[in-house]
Design an enzyme around this catalytic site. Sequence first.
Site, short mmCIF file in Angstrom:
data_model
loop_
_atom_site.label_atom_id
_atom_site.label_comp_id
_atom_site.label_asym_id
_atom_site.label_seq_id
_atom_site.Cartn_x
_atom_site.Cartn_y
_atom_site.Cartn_z
N SER A 9 0.81 -1.23 0.00
CA SER A 9 0.00 0.00 0.00
C SER A 9 0.84 1.28 0.00
O SER A 9 0.33 2.34 -0.35
CB SER A 9 -0.93 0.02 1.22
OG SER A 9 -0.17 -0.06 2.41
N ASP B 188 -3.70 8.36 7.15
CA ASP B 188 -4.56 7.40 7.85
C ASP B 188 -3.69 6.62 8.83
O ASP B 188 -2.50 6.93 9.01
CB ASP B 188 -5.35 6.52 6.86
CG ASP B 188 -4.47 5.52 6.11
OD1 ASP B 188 -3.28 5.33 6.48
OD2 ASP B 188 -4.98 4.91 5.14
N HIS C 173 -0.51 5.13 6.90
CA HIS C 173 0.15 5.73 5.74
C HIS C 173 0.38 7.23 5.91
O HIS C 173 -0.54 7.97 6.28
CB HIS C 173 -0.70 5.48 4.49
CG HIS C 173 -1.04 4.03 4.30
ND1 HIS C 173 -2.24 3.50 4.70
CD2 HIS C 173 -0.31 3.01 3.82
CE1 HIS C 173 -2.24 2.19 4.46
NE2 HIS C 173 -1.08 1.86 3.93
#
Length: 394
Positions: A45, A330, A333
């Site tokens: 991610s 978030d 991240h």
Amino acid sequence: MTESSFLLVVFATALLIIPTFSLGKHSRPKLKSENKVAIFVFGDSVFDVGNNNYLNIGIEGKANFPPYGETFFRQPTGRFCDGRTIPDYAASYANIPYWKPFLDTSYQNFTNGANFASAGGTVIPGDNPITLNFGTQVGYLQQVANLLNETLGHTEAQKILRNGIYFSSFGGVDYMYYTSENENATESEQLEFVTTVIGNFTYWIEEIYQKGGRKFAFQNVGPLGCQPEMKQSYNLTGKECYEFVQTLATLHNNALSNMAIELERKLSGFTYLIFDFFTTLNDRIQDPAKYGFKESNIACCGTGTNRGTGCGRTTAYELCSDPNEYVFFDGGHPTESCYSELGELLWNGTSDVTWPLNMKQLYELEIYSADDGHFIDHKVIASSLISHQDIASY
Ligand SMILES: *[C@@H]1O[C@H](CO)[C@@H](O)[C@H](O)[C@H]1NC(C)=O
Ligand SMILES: *[C@@H]1O[C@H](CO)[C@@H](O)[C@H](O)[C@H]1NC(C)=O
Ligand SMILES: *[C@@H]1O[C@H](CO)[C@@H](O)[C@H](O)[C@H]1NC(C)=O
Ligand SMILES: *[C@@H]1O[C@H](CO)[C@@H](O)[C@H](O)[C@H]1NC(C)=O
Ligand SMILES: *[C@@H]1O[C@H](CO)[C@@H](O)[C@H](O)[C@H]1NC(C)=O
Ligand SMILES: *[C@@H]1O[C@H](CO)[C@@H](O)[C@H](O)[C@H]1NC(C)=O
């Protein structure tokens, strides 16, 4: 020892230093200005730019809804960020457009490379079978190689593949899964798992090498235990981090450095950098004010004590008014603001954060020259000089 044989020894010793020198700043063959370097992006991610949008998986594995993308793209793209991520900054510095996901079916000719990264992507396939693991991503690289070969011919395709940078971010998800099931593992059991992850990672790096890859950029695993999501799920307060997973990350990063040194010895022409994501991000978490941030323990977007989960996908998530004040967008991240600093360090940082080269130096390193149609291989050049001398000294 006669004077002449002494000089010969000195000369031969100087030649032995050539392999190091040829990778140094000055005598490296420089990229010709008309040549662009492709970048092939692999990972999880941290590097995904929307491949997961195309997978048949739940919303937890995607970031294609607001407020993701709000700062720069002004719409969600699938990036786990409010804006650009490290591969986007690398692309900008390398003078190529921001990434489209590889799985995006709109036209792409891949002469600039491709982004195969997938949120949740692991090195060990069984760790998370629903997203694109490293092996699957390397399979996609083969598809791109075939397409380049068909459209541009063998020589041009090899030029792109040899001069291209293979940029990866892997391991974090393997360790998150491992942690969720083995939180009482001893350090030697942890080390055994790290060895398995690095063993599989090495296998795929060698596969990329077989396909023509020579220039590798390894981003190491971040400070997983200090992410807001981890702090929240382990009820940690303030600067406390979850040490178990932090140890795994550290063991992995040490093993990654050793792997790169081994491969450099073993594979002719193999060149690499390691970008220290762990340290550069951890510096900002530990002392946010020093880097222009106000908050590093709580994310900009999410729910819970640290806004550690649920950004954009629960009815009551909170969103900060200025993501630039936050290290994390978030729970897992960083913000664009943080990534922009790290992207610059990757590109032109000093050897305390990216070693033995930075990406600019790796970019400028020419491995294949299309003009004379042959490979420039530092170690082959250097060792042929040495054996020449050895013969001369008889
Ligand atoms: C590939 O696409 C880029 C734009 O995305 C274009 O500049 C380039 O000329 C194309 N190359 C080939 C070989 O079609
Ligand atoms: C590249 O394409 C040529 C035909 O243009 C084909 O003969 C060759 O086998 C292909 N090479 C690879 C590595 O796919
Ligand atoms: C780890 O140990 C604790 C206490 O020693 C125990 O409660 C917990 O169930 C263990 N976790 C696992 C995954 O075995
Ligand atoms: C790759 O991972 C598997 C577990 O999925 C493990 O059994 C194997 O030993 C690993 N390979 C290497 C070379 O470490
Ligand atoms: C964290 O705190 C919550 C509520 O106080 C509790 O239910 C949960 O078990 C705690 N989690 C851990 C890992 O200690
Ligand atoms: C890196 O590049 C930026 C501009 O892109 C510049 O401001 C900075 O001074 C450079 N850093 C180093 C170490 O060269």
